[in-house]
Design an enzyme around this catalytic site. Sequence first.
Site, short mmCIF file in Angstrom:
data_model
loop_
_atom_site.label_atom_id
_atom_site.label_comp_id
_atom_site.label_asym_id
_atom_site.label_seq_id
_atom_site.Cartn_x
_atom_site.Cartn_y
_atom_site.Cartn_z
CG ASP A 3 7.03 8.76 2.96
OD1 ASP A 3 6.01 8.81 3.67
OD2 ASP A 3 7.39 7.73 2.38
CG HIS A 37 3.95 5.58 4.08
ND1 HIS A 37 4.92 5.99 3.20
CD2 HIS A 37 3.38 4.47 3.53
CE1 HIS A 37 4.94 5.18 2.14
NE2 HIS A 37 4.01 4.25 2.31
CG ASN A 129 -0.07 -0.79 -2.82
OD1 ASN A 129 0.85 -1.49 -3.24
ND2 ASN A 129 0.05 -0.01 -1.76
CB SER A 192 5.14 1.51 0.51
OG SER A 192 4.24 2.44 -0.01
#
Length: 323
Positions: A3, A37, A129, A192
């Site tokens: 990530d 994030h 998304n 997410s």
Amino acid sequence: MPDTGVEPHPDLRKNLLSGTDTISGGGGDGWQDRNGHGTGMAGLIAAHGQSRQLGALGIAPDAKILPIMSSSASNLGDADDLALGIEFAISSGADVISVSSGGGTSPRLTQAVRTALASDVVIVAGSGNIPFDRTVAYPARESGVLAVGGIDQAGRHAAISATGPEIDVVAPAVDIYSTSIDGKYRKGTGTSDSTAIVAGAAALIRSKYPHLPASEVVHRLTATAVDKGPPGRDDEYGYGVIDLVAALTADVPPLGFGSATASGPAPTASTTTAVAEPADDGDGEATARGLVTLGVIVAAGGAWVLVARRRRHGDDPPPRISR
């Protein structure tokens, strides 16, 4: 976690293992996050809170997070950097790999994902998304990966969530709270979030049923999901909204017994917890009360450079068992 890395937030640091970086700019152990994030995803999965019932509590608050910095401060990355992270996770003994991102693939990434699946690892990945992803992103569209879409606060399909025949289950994805960098909290929207929620659920199942193969862990989640939209599987909700209590307690016959009935408690509303006023700073995660797990989780996030898009091949996931 492949990530943006994971910062040792006070609500999370006890559950952080020493990881690695697959890109430059970190300290080599995955413990730096210049975006927030990764820290948000990790908190949703495994935040343990603080004393006196303060702080955020993740779905699986005893889970261990293996942080891997594979995406930059801009939350963008390369498919091969993600592949390196997945390879590291496999060699480190991860039980669940949560990929809170999506995009194109590369030969190395495709091979890494398939190796993880062949190694009995549960891979949970976000559908993507809208408008960035018009179809289900990779690796969610890879056969065997648990593809997660999103729902809003009213339990309806989230407008931001990409749809397609690969969707397996959905979970909350709108205005989700979690940990962030600099000891703060954050709120955000996107698949997410729903992916990390489902990854935490998968970790709890692996903890309660340690001898259950990865495919059966996925089957438990799809078989006990609460049907939404048209009857049966559909492209917005998959097999339905995850029901964590049922997934942990229902009598779910193994794959191949689709006409059987899974019996469990009636569905209950999720309980979310976030103590402190978070900053609204993008794609974040809800914190939720959960049980404990002993498994290692790798949460993967960020988007990577589009290399190619490929439809998933193979049969649909197992039919949902009625309850």
